[in-house]
Design an enzyme around this catalytic site. Structure first.
Site, short mmCIF file in Angstrom:
data_model
loop_
_atom_site.label_atom_id
_atom_site.label_comp_id
_atom_site.label_asym_id
_atom_site.label_seq_id
_atom_site.Cartn_x
_atom_site.Cartn_y
_atom_site.Cartn_z
N ASP A 1 0.83 -1.21 0.00
CA ASP A 1 0.00 0.00 0.00
C ASP A 1 0.86 1.26 0.00
O ASP A 1 0.60 2.20 -0.75
CB ASP A 1 -0.97 -0.01 1.18
CG ASP A 1 -0.28 -0.10 2.53
OD1 ASP A 1 0.83 -0.66 2.60
OD2 ASP A 1 -0.85 0.37 3.53
N TYR A 2 1.90 1.27 0.83
CA TYR A 2 2.78 2.43 0.92
C TYR A 2 3.51 2.68 -0.40
O TYR A 2 3.54 3.81 -0.91
CB TYR A 2 3.79 2.21 2.05
CG TYR A 2 4.77 3.35 2.24
CD1 TYR A 2 4.40 4.47 2.99
CD2 TYR A 2 6.05 3.31 1.70
CE1 TYR A 2 5.29 5.52 3.19
CE2 TYR A 2 6.94 4.35 1.90
CZ TYR A 2 6.56 5.46 2.64
OH TYR A 2 7.46 6.48 2.83
N SER A 3 4.09 1.62 -0.96
CA SER A 3 4.85 1.76 -2.21
C SER A 3 3.95 2.22 -3.35
O SER A 3 4.32 3.10 -4.13
CB SER A 3 5.52 0.43 -2.56
OG SER A 3 6.34 0.56 -3.71
#
Length: 270
Positions: free
Chosen positions: A154-156
């Site tokens: 999700d972050y990437s």
């Protein structure tokens, strides 16, 4: 050159970590700052620290995952503090979980804070910059926006979106013939607590970055009108490595320990 001295700088995620240090350093370089964060206590402390140095700072408590709240805060800042000269979209959150471990709400919040908030702030302040014929928009993305890894899906993905946001905005401004500048920042892990527990296999190539160093580099990049800042230099090899077939690209990242860097992730305790 973009002058910090005398400029009105808005920084999101300013109550702690990188944002707090940028606020302190920006005022040291002569800027007046408007600071945005959801944490009232930390925001008040950094504003007090700046005022104690005879600096000009005002904090605005805002949940950046709330579109209406962001838009209302931007309107308040424009009304009471004036047009923003330099906008630094620094706020970010990380879950550090695998895709299936993340809740729907956590995934949505990641994109609301790491991506969509950038849209709302830029849409609020860019018209004034265009009218004035000057301004600078900074997107603090991540090396994870250049290469993905496990436990950062999700972050990437959100940081890939942030990198694309900056690139497309830069091209759009050039097409308009506008002198408004943009800078995207893509650092490896920073020792601020946000990524507490992460590991690096070859620290001499991929060091966990020191916050003070990163802040100086970011503000130097703004003043020098750099369009892109990638830290450390080894991360700049990622676009070259991408010409390899996916299985070789994956093997290279695994060899350098990137795909296991989050194995002992703890994160910031709030």
């Amino acid at each position: 050159m973009t002058a910090l001295r005398g400029a009105h700088v808005l920084i999101t995620g300013a109550a702690s970590g990188l944002g707090r240090l940028m606020a302190l350093e920006a005022t040291r370089r002569g800027a007046r700052v408007s600071l945005v964060d959801r944490e009232a206590k930390g925001l008040g402390e950094v504003c007090e620290a700046i005022r104690g140095r005879q600096g000009d700072a005002e904090g605005f408590v805002v949940d950046l995952s709330d579109k209406a709240a962001v838009q209302a805060a931007c309107a308040e800042i424009r009304q009471h503090r004036g047009a923003v000269d330099i906008l630094i979209n620094n706020a970010g959150i990380v879950s550090g979980k695998t895709l299936l471990e993340c809740s729907d709400e956590a995934i949505e919040r990641t994109f609301q804070v790491n991506v969509l908030a950038n849209f709302w702030t830029v849409r609020a302040f860019l018209p004034d910059m265009l009218a004035a014929g000057k301004g600078h928009i900074v997107t603090v993305a991540s090396a994870a926006g250049l290469a993905g890894t496990s436990r950062l899906v999700d972050y990437s993905a959100s940081k890939f979106a942030a990198v694309g946001f900056d690139e497309s905005l830069r091209m759009e401004l050039k097409r308009l013939g506008s002198p408004v500048r943009t800078t995207v920042v893509c650092p490896f892990f920073i020792d601020t607590g946000m990524f507490e527990g992460v590991k690096t296999r070859f620290a001499w190539l991929l060091p966990i970055l020191k916050p003070d160093y990163v802040v100086r580099r970011i503000l130097d990049a703004i003043e020098g009108n750099r369009s892109r800042l990638i830290m450390p230099r080894f991360v700049m090899t990622v676009p070259v490595i991408r010409v390899l077939p996916p299985f070789l690209f994956d093997a290279v990242l695994s060899f350098f320990g990137v795909n296991r860097s989050m194995d002992e992730f703890v994160g910031r305790h709030e």
